[in-house]
Design an enzyme around this catalytic site. Structure first.
Site, mmCIF file in Angstrom:
data_model
loop_
_atom_site.group_PDB
_atom_site.id
_atom_site.type_symbol
_atom_site.label_atom_id
_atom_site.label_comp_id
_atom_site.label_asym_id
_atom_site.label_seq_id
_atom_site.Cartn_x
_atom_site.Cartn_y
_atom_site.Cartn_z
ATOM 1 N N TYR A 101 22.570 5.674 -7.728
ATOM 2 C CA TYR A 101 21.255 4.954 -7.619
ATOM 3 C C TYR A 101 20.346 5.194 -8.450
ATOM 4 C CZ TYR A 101 18.333 2.206 -5.627
ATOM 5 O OH TYR A 101 17.763 0.857 -5.505
ATOM 6 N N GLN A 156 21.681 -2.606 -0.041
ATOM 7 C CA GLN A 156 22.524 -3.046 0.033
ATOM 8 C C GLN A 156 24.166 -1.947 -1.436
ATOM 9 O OE1 GLN A 156 19.857 -4.191 -0.658
ATOM 10 N NE2 GLN A 156 19.795 -5.199 -2.203
ATOM 11 N N ASN A 163 14.226 4.211 -2.808
ATOM 12 C CA ASN A 163 12.551 3.955 -1.963
ATOM 13 C C ASN A 163 13.510 3.911 -0.589
ATOM 14 O OD1 ASN A 163 14.074 1.679 -0.946
ATOM 15 N ND2 ASN A 163 12.598 0.134 -3.157
ATOM 16 N N SER A 216 7.444 15.024 -3.986
ATOM 17 C CA SER A 216 7.204 16.259 -4.790
ATOM 18 C C SER A 216 6.574 17.103 -5.167
ATOM 19 C CB SER A 216 7.735 15.338 -6.187
ATOM 20 O OG SER A 216 7.968 16.256 -7.638
ATOM 21 N N GLN A 275 1.980 17.043 -11.475
ATOM 22 C CA GLN A 275 3.072 16.643 -10.225
ATOM 23 C C GLN A 275 2.016 15.483 -9.551
ATOM 24 O OE1 GLN A 275 5.497 18.772 -9.457
ATOM 25 N NE2 GLN A 275 5.749 16.823 -8.267
ATOM 26 N N HIS A 292 2.650 12.053 -9.992
ATOM 27 C CA HIS A 292 4.115 10.851 -9.295
ATOM 28 C C HIS A 292 4.382 10.242 -8.442
ATOM 29 C CE1 HIS A 292 7.671 12.113 -11.638
ATOM 30 N NE2 HIS A 292 7.217 13.807 -11.502
ATOM 31 N N GLU A 345 9.015 23.272 -4.250
ATOM 32 C CA GLU A 345 9.940 22.398 -4.781
ATOM 33 C C GLU A 345 9.681 23.192 -6.444
ATOM 34 O OE1 GLU A 345 9.595 18.821 -6.065
ATOM 35 O OE2 GLU A 345 11.350 18.079 -6.463
ATOM 36 N N HIS A 346 8.370 23.049 -6.637
ATOM 37 C CA HIS A 346 8.511 23.308 -7.958
ATOM 38 C C HIS A 346 7.655 24.437 -7.711
ATOM 39 C CE1 HIS A 346 9.154 19.298 -9.259
ATOM 40 N NE2 HIS A 346 9.827 20.023 -9.840
ATOM 41 N N ASP A 395 11.560 19.251 -16.204
ATOM 42 C CA ASP A 395 11.608 17.586 -15.744
ATOM 43 C C ASP A 395 12.679 17.415 -16.838
ATOM 44 O OD1 ASP A 395 10.130 17.917 -13.603
ATOM 45 O OD2 ASP A 395 8.380 17.358 -14.407
ATOM 46 N N GLU A 424 40.955 31.366 24.884
ATOM 47 C CA GLU A 424 40.957 30.097 24.853
ATOM 48 C C GLU A 424 41.533 29.036 25.793
ATOM 49 O OE1 GLU A 424 39.952 29.381 20.611
ATOM 50 O OE2 GLU A 424 38.542 31.068 20.342
ATOM 51 N N HIS A 480 48.593 26.526 20.593
ATOM 52 C CA HIS A 480 48.229 27.627 19.689
ATOM 53 C C HIS A 480 49.290 28.733 19.631
ATOM 54 C CE1 HIS A 480 45.358 24.902 19.401
ATOM 55 N NE2 HIS A 480 44.675 25.780 17.917
#
Lengths: 433, 433
Positions: B131, B192, B215, B238, B260, B263, B328-329, B362, B416, B421
């Site tokens: 995506y 969708q 999103n 981020s 950063q 964003h 993250e970074h 990046d 068990e 088994h």
């Protein structure tokens, strides 16, 4: 016991897809119950745990401290279970550990000519929660299969939770926890246990990841806390597919199908064979063995509702059917079984040849018995050490390398409309900053 | 621009936890909208895709076929973007591919003395959906970072979807899709698109895993289809944390924090420093640079609401703060940066030394820019080739090995309460079957 028989038609793969289809949608009601339990534990902490444990497990205590199983109880259980079981558990532990050691992922670095380094750094998770169901499904093997890879990975805090209905404990499960050196063990179950592991309470520190099987409340709670912590895969009913060419005793195939079917009425056991005569022999063997099976009602329902015999023209088609099913367990009870194993794309664990039955893998062979179910072997792997390790990227650029890369980075940042990225890169360009 | 300043108190780690806390609960309404969209696509197929695309993207077509981007369009885009960007994309592709190749996981086998084999067999996923958001956040770098590891893994069908609001396409994104040899590309967005990828329609075959940012509708849809297909991690806002000892220019740290912050107003940029003087210099640099930033409003809100400067006594404390944040970074703009990098436990990507800024990572450094956000670096890894490969266990026992193991397996199956088994194992015990 009626078992459906299907002649595979390569142009109608949907027939196989329908046979194995499984959708686990428990609806809004369970979701809401679980959401409420998680909310209570987050806000009321220990008190909520004590209340739910009384209400849901009929296990009355005054304090979460009383829900903690002591090291002495674990030692006692280990000593109580008898030499033969102890040895079997120890053998299982040794083999599972040896396999797990081989799975470890390790650090590496790519060093470029100018000394720049791009690498990968591996760290174990700090803490892991292991859920073990109570009652009939309290399996010591489940403790071993989940705890050992975490410990081999280097997880320093392994917290086990398991409900004790009416306060009763399963000594085999306690012994397994002792053997695996579980660090904390609480007799708490259900969504409340998952909430405590994910968010923590006054007495229980939160963990980073939760693994282990559970009922729909546990599974739903794991899905709801996913993101706050990591979880293992969502397990559906267990399945086996067996490829048979008639070379292994029909009774063996029948017993192996039963070993899957006895788990649960939703479990699925499928024989795929090139020989109609063998198909009939295996079905006949199942019919004659059924009455001696202590769990025959579960087996009969499972085999009737979800079992199948699929007839194929040749081994090529058998492999195609396996890849459509993507079974959790695949047994290849044929000649040249290793060749066939190499041609299969989608299966959680592949048991090669007539001696390698699933029951060996469930307990002692070494590879993990926590496997992707319901066709998720298309995209998932067995539980392993790698599930308790994580990677960090390492990026070290020399001044020259940074200057060279920064020119392209700046250009690409501009195409993306990110000028501060462009500036940050620009400052590393020599003679231009 | 007011940036909060915090003096780290090792005994009060909660102050840091509160600073970075982020909870992404979008509530029941989004869940229901997404559930309805997924239901429509499952039941109405192509028709639902055409309807939603008209309604939500103002993009009117008669048929899903018209939503497919042709190979000719991709070639045209590649030819249209100019030599400089083409070279930058090609450099990025080469370096990302080289790093990805090194990440591949491979088959292995443990062969025992008697010839029994316990192993691990690796297979690529058959098909993956990627995506790519539309509008402003349509990033060609995102195509590269998601598509290249899938292709390196050996995924044979890579399907990209991206909305084309009002029918408009981003030429850079198309060019990146061309470069990465995306196999199918549909201009479909939102929940969708996720539904079509997960369940398929008349025109679009389903995939096994869906990756890529989106999103809240896309993220919620991915969570809802998880299990039917695999998904990558759920991305939060981020973050960057920078450790500074004062040895790198304040302006560099300021630009990196801005890269950063630009964003998203929820993005988080944190400076951790041993030097109060340096903290003041960096803040001063930010103030003087802010007005020149095209995205200054986003930067200002992000830095004011979520940014911070954290003062620590020494590097030891700086590392402790990093492990609390699990950013993250992480940039280490210090002397002896590699030593410090080795001591950090929790970070998605670690940029070592003053030249190695995040913007290089990046786009072009090679390691993936899809990284665990919001503290999930405690338990998650960067996106990598391993996310598009899966493991199957191989178990091959000789007759003797099976007989030996079956005795223990049988004993454990009995504990068990699983007699089928036990029987299946028993049949492999020599002289006892």
């Amino acid at each position: 016991m009626n078992i459906r028989k299907i002649k595979f038609q390569p142009k109608k793969p949907d027939e196989i897809s329908r046979l194995v289809a499984w959708e686990s949608d428990y609806g809004q009601e369970v979701e809401q119950v679980v959401k409420d339990i998680i909310g209570s534990v987050r806000h009321m902490g220990d008190k909520a745990l004590v209340d739910y444990t009384e209400k849901l497990d009929r296990h009355l205590v005054n304090d979460v401290k009383q829900l903690r199983v002591s090291q002495e109880q674990l030692v006692e259980a280990w000593e109580s279970i008898g030499d033969e079981v102890r040895k079997a558990l120890q053998l299982a532990k040794n083999r599972i550990s040896e396999y797990a050691e081989r799975q470890k992922i390790t650090n590496w670095q790519l060093t470029e000519a100018d000394g720049s380094i791009m690498g990968q750094k591996i760290t174990p998770l700090d803490s892991v929660g292991l859920y073990v169901p109570g009652g009939q499904a309290a399996y010591p093997s489940s403790v071993l299969m989940n705890a050992i890879p975490a410990k081999v990975a280097g997880v320093s805090r392994l917290v086990m939770t398991s409900p004790a209905m009416d306060g009763e404990l399963n000594q085999y499960v306690l012994a397994a926890a002792f053997l695996c050196e579980v660090d904390e063990y609480y007799t708490i179950g259900g969504a409340q246990a998952i909430a405590a592991l994910a968010y923590g309470t006054e007495s229980i520190s939160p963990v980073d990841k939760i693994v282990g099987p559970g009922n729909i409340f546990v599974a739903t709670a794991k899905r709801q806390v996913f993101g706050q912590v990591d979880i293992d895969m969502m397990a559906g009913p267990s399945e086996i597919a067996i490829i048979g060419d008639g070379s292994a005793p029909a009774k063996w195939a029948a017993a192996d199908l039963f070993s899957q079917a006895e788990h649960d009425v939703n479990a699925q056991a499928i024989l795929i064979t090139t020989s109609e005569a063998y198909a009939n022999e295996v079905v006949e063997a199942m019919r004659s063995m059924l009455n001696d099976m202590p769990r025959r009602e579960i087996i009969e329902q499972s085999m009737t509702e979800r079992g199948a015999v699929i007839l194929v023209d040749d081994i090529e088609q058998a492999v195609a059917v396996v890849d459509l099913i993507a079974p959790e367990h695949l047994e290849i009870l044929t000649e040249n079984a290793m060749d066939i194993a190499q041609r299969v794309k989608h299966a959680g664990a592949i048991f090669v040849g007539p001696y390698s039955c699933e029951a060996l893998g469930d307990y002692v062979a070494g590879p993990n018995h926590v496997l992707p179910t319901s066709g998720t072997a298309r995209f998932s792997s067995p539980l392993g050490v790698y599930d308790f390790q994580k990677r960090s990227s390492l990026i070290y650029c020399t001044a020259d390398k940074a200057s060279e890369l920064a020119k392209s980075a700046k250009r690409l940042a501009e195409t993306e409309g990110l000028p501060a990225h462009a500036l940050s890169a620009q400052l590393r360009i020599q003679f231009e900053s």
